[in-house]
Structure formats: C-alpha cells, structure tokens
Write an enzyme that holds these catalytic residues in place. Structure first.
Site, short mmCIF file in Angstrom:
data_model
loop_
_atom_site.label_atom_id
_atom_site.label_comp_id
_atom_site.label_asym_id
_atom_site.label_seq_id
_atom_site.Cartn_x
_atom_site.Cartn_y
_atom_site.Cartn_z
N GLU A 1 11.97 2.30 2.52
CA GLU A 1 10.53 3.07 2.33
C GLU A 1 10.14 3.81 3.55
O GLU A 1 9.06 4.09 3.63
CB GLU A 1 9.75 1.50 3.58
CG GLU A 1 9.84 0.45 2.53
CD GLU A 1 8.51 -1.34 2.94
OE1 GLU A 1 8.62 -0.62 4.13
OE2 GLU A 1 8.53 -1.47 2.03
N LYS B 1 -0.76 -7.29 -2.46
CA LYS B 1 0.16 -6.24 -3.13
C LYS B 1 0.04 -6.49 -4.84
O LYS B 1 0.66 -7.64 -5.29
CB LYS B 1 1.70 -7.21 -2.46
CG LYS B 1 2.11 -6.27 -1.51
CD LYS B 1 3.36 -6.98 -1.33
CE LYS B 1 3.89 -6.61 -0.51
NZ LYS B 1 5.09 -7.45 -0.04
P1 PGA Z 1 9.19 -6.16 -0.34
O1 PGA Z 1 8.85 -5.47 0.79
O2 PGA Z 1 8.31 -5.03 -1.25
O3 PGA Z 1 10.79 -6.41 -0.52
O4 PGA Z 1 8.74 -7.44 -0.99
C1 PGA Z 1 7.47 -5.54 1.42
C2 PGA Z 1 6.94 -6.84 2.47
O5 PGA Z 1 7.58 -7.45 2.95
O6 PGA Z 1 6.15 -6.02 2.90
ZN ZN Z 2 6.29 -8.19 4.13
#
Ligand code: PGA
Ligand code: ZN
Length: 425
Positions: free
Chosen positions: A204, A337
């Site tokens: 990230e 998300k």
């Molecule tokens: P991931 O991580 O996209 O690998 O699930 C992001 C998060 O846990 O917030």
């Molecule tokens: Zn998370």
C-alpha cells in the site's frame, strides 16, 4: 436511455495479478469504465471473486471466466435495455447471479459493471461521479489515513501488524492534509535511512522496514511527526489496522512474523487498552478477529469511548453483519470497501445504515488496487470524512489522492474538509 454496449477485459492490478475492467456505453455515447481491486487479508464473509483456477495461467488467478460472464450473459441481458437507476441495475445483476455471495458470475464482474454503470449515467447527466452518487450535499472532503508503515500480509518484513497510518486531521483543507502527511512521510524516510533500515515500500505504498517490534513502528512514526514540526495527537494522530484476523487460529492470536508468541483474546484486549493509553491513536481497525465476537463486545465496551473502533473483516461492508454488530454493540465504525459486497447500491445502503446507527464510516482501498478512483468519489458522495488510500506513493494510491485534490479544486469555495470531527471520540 438504453445501454448500447458492454465490454470487458482482463487487465492487471498493482500486484501484477489479473483483474476485471469493464466499459459500459449508453446510446447517447456516454461511457463508464471501471477496474476492480482485490484484497490479501480478506474476510471470510466477503462477496466472492471469480478466478479461473487454471494453473497454467497466472497461477490460477486469471479472470477470463469473469470477463466472459460480462461479455456473454450480462451483456445479453443488459444491452438494449433501459440503463435506469443504479438500484434497479444492481438488483438485476444480483438476480441474474442468483447466489448469496455473487459467486456464480463473480463479484469482481458484477462490481465492475455496477461502477461502470454509475460512471456512464453520471457522464450522461453531465455530473461528476460524487455528485451523481451523493447529490448537492456531497462537498465534504475526507481526512486521509496515510499508511506509512506496511506489515502483515502486505510486506515481507518482521511486522505482524498490517497498517501503521498517520491521520493529518488538523488541516484547513484536504490538500493541506496531504502536504502534512507527505512531510511526515519524508521525515520517516530520513529516520529509517539514518538507522540503516530499508525504505522500500509494501503493497500500500508505506515503508516496509524490518523493525524489532510492532511498537517500534509506532515510535518511529511519532518521531517522524515531531521532526516534521507537528504535534502528535493535536495535528497528526495515528490509525492502526493490525488486521488480526490474519493472526487468529484456534482461539488465539499468534504474532506470526516477529516473535511467534501467542496471546489470548483477553491479552489482546489488554494490549489495546495499554496502546490507546500510551499513544495518540484516533482509529483502531480490526483489533480482534472476525471470529472473536465476544472479544469485540468486551473491547468495545472497554475502550469504545476512547477511540474509533472500525470493523473491517467482521462486517465486510455487509448490512446484515453490521446490523448484528449494532445490536451487540460491536465497534463504533465500519470500513466501507465496495468489493466486499459487490454492488454500488449495497455499498451505499450499508454506509447509510451505519450512519443511522451513529457509526462512523471510513471508505477504503484494497491492498491489490488499480488506477480506478471510484473510492475517492464515493468518500465525497457519502460525506463520511475518512478515507484509507495508502501512502502518497505508488500510482494506484496517488490516483485516489489526486482525484480528491481535483474534486476539492473543482468544488472551490463549496469544499469543506472533515477534520477531526469526522472521527468518533
Ligand atoms: P486487504 O487489506 O485489501 O488486503 O484486505 C486492507 C485492509 O485490511 O483494510
Ligand atoms: Zn482492514
């Protein structure tokens, strides 16, 4: 206004894994494109990504089946029909799929069509996406949580905890918050160099050094905040996502990258109580596993009045799971998300439910992401005041920051910056 064309393609995400890109056209020539992201530390209740499973291509991670579903079955049903409202389109997609987790057509295929539809209709209405989704009220720019140190499943280093982020909340605008965040990030880079540590980055965009402990990551960040001329807690606070679901097994939490030590749920709760006392933590995400509801309830009653407790895996942007959380007083905020649930309207509904219950919302990227900027517009549309879009490094992350900078510029004097008030406590 009818849908005139629906096309899809297998493209790459930021980890070099295949993902779905969709282009949807309306008969007036308006067009919407979308690329979907993919997680590494995924929750078990997330909508299902459809992957080919053919070991001869991309180690089984190809998305040709999902692409074929868009070009075949979905195009056959949608092309030539009225584009209609987002909710109606998303309902049709869910019905066509017919499974609870969108596993038949693939949540990756469905979400890409859903977002491409939103963009095409916004373009047809000659509205920016955030206004199309959020109306005239959509003028609040989120506080960015910049993930400056990566660990867990997002980096090959010694840190068990996944995300150590800074929250530059004491700023007059989003642009100034980004500047503050990047200045701290620059100080952190210098500090790591001085200590002979790596300044290479993780998934990230944050640094991924081999540190002695998870605590040392926090100490470095606090030093970097000072060195950049800011006050920890007053100007720039901390946000942590230890992603403890990845540490969970047989009812205990294993520090799988540093010491190998195991802790009980009670010991983890004690650890967080201690950290929240000692460090200026504004937001704590997935402090416990999605399987540890009792622990979550206990932790929420112990420190829920001191810190924003964000449920990511435990809620998975799923309104039913969130409802249970609200009833059982689990967490006080939710991570949003879109690919955890798989359509635009279900994402909006989940956020609306959270808001109605007094929960805060933080819109989030995935660790495998793309140049798609949907979540930037979504954060402004929701007016939720918080976004996780990585550190200001790596193009798929800066794409979101840059989109928000453009939105703030476009809104001009109408733009407002969320600041600390957006956070619970
Ligand atoms: P991931 O991580 O996209 O690998 O699930 C992001 C998060 O846990 O917030
Ligand atoms: Zn998370």
């Amino acid at each position: 206004m009818r849908i005139s064309r629906l096309d899809a393609l297998e493209v790459l995400d930021s980890r070099g894994n295949p993902t779905v890109e969709v282009c949807l056209q309306l008969e007036d020539g308006s067009e919407g494109q979308a690329l979907v992201p993919s997680g590494a530390s995924t929750g078990m209740h997330e909508a299902a990504e459809l992957r080919d499973g053919d070991p001869r291509r991309y180690g089984g991670k190809g998305v040709r089946k999902a692409v074929a579903n868009v070009r075949g079955e979905m195009a056959a049903v949608l092309v030539g029909t009225d584009a209609g409202e987002q909710r109606a389109l998303d309902g049709r997609l869910r019905e066509l799929d017919g499974t609870p987790h969108k596993s038949r057509l693939g949540a990756n295929a469905i979400l890409a069509v859903s977002i491409a539809h939103a963009r095409a209709v916004a373009a047809s209405r000659r509205l920016p996406l955030y206004r199309h989704l959020g109306g005239d009220e959509a003028t609040l720019l989120p506080v960015p949580c910049l993930n400056v140190i990566n660990g867990g499943r997002h980096a090959d280093n010694t840190l068990d905890f996944q995300e150590f982020a800074i929250v530059p909340h004491h700023a007059p605008s989003f642009a100034e918050a980004v500047r503050m965040g990047e200045e701290v990030s620059g100080s952190l880079r210098a500090l790591l160099r001085e200590h002979g540590l790596s300044t290479g980055v993780g998934d990230e965009g944050g640094f991924a050094p081999d540190l002695r402990s998870n605590e040392q990551a926090v100490e470095f960040i606090l030093k970097a905040i000072h060195r950049a001329g800011y006050r920890p807690g007053s100007d720039v606070s901390l946000a942590l996502d230890p992603a403890t679901g990845e540490m969970w097994g047989s009812g205990r939490y294993r520090f799988f990258k540093s010491s190998g030590i195991e802790r009980s749920s009670a010991a983890m709760i004690a650890l967080w109580e201690d950290w929240v006392q000692r460090y200026p933590i504004l937001m704590l995400e997935d402090p416990l596993s999605e399987h540890d509801w009792d622990g979550w309830t206990a932790l929420s009653s112990r420190i829920g009045d001191q810190v924003e407790l964000v449920g990511d895996d435990i809620f998975s942007t799923n309104a039913d799971r969130l409802k249970r959380g609200i009833l059982e007083r689990v967490a006080n905020a939710i991570l949003i998300k879109p690919n955890q649930i798989g359509t635009v309207s279900e994402t909006l509904d989940c956020a609306a439910q959270a808001k109605a219950a007094g929960y805060a919302c933080c819109v989030s990227q995935r660790s495998g992401d793309t140049e798609d900027t949907f979540i930037a517009d979504l954060a402004v549309a929701l007016g939720c005041g918080q976004i996780k879009a990585g550190a200001g490094c790596r193009g798929e992350r800066t794409a979101k920051f840059n989109r928000l900078l453009r939105i703030e510029h476009e809104l001009g004097e109408w733009a407002r910056f969320a600041g600390r008030a957006a956070f619970i406590r």
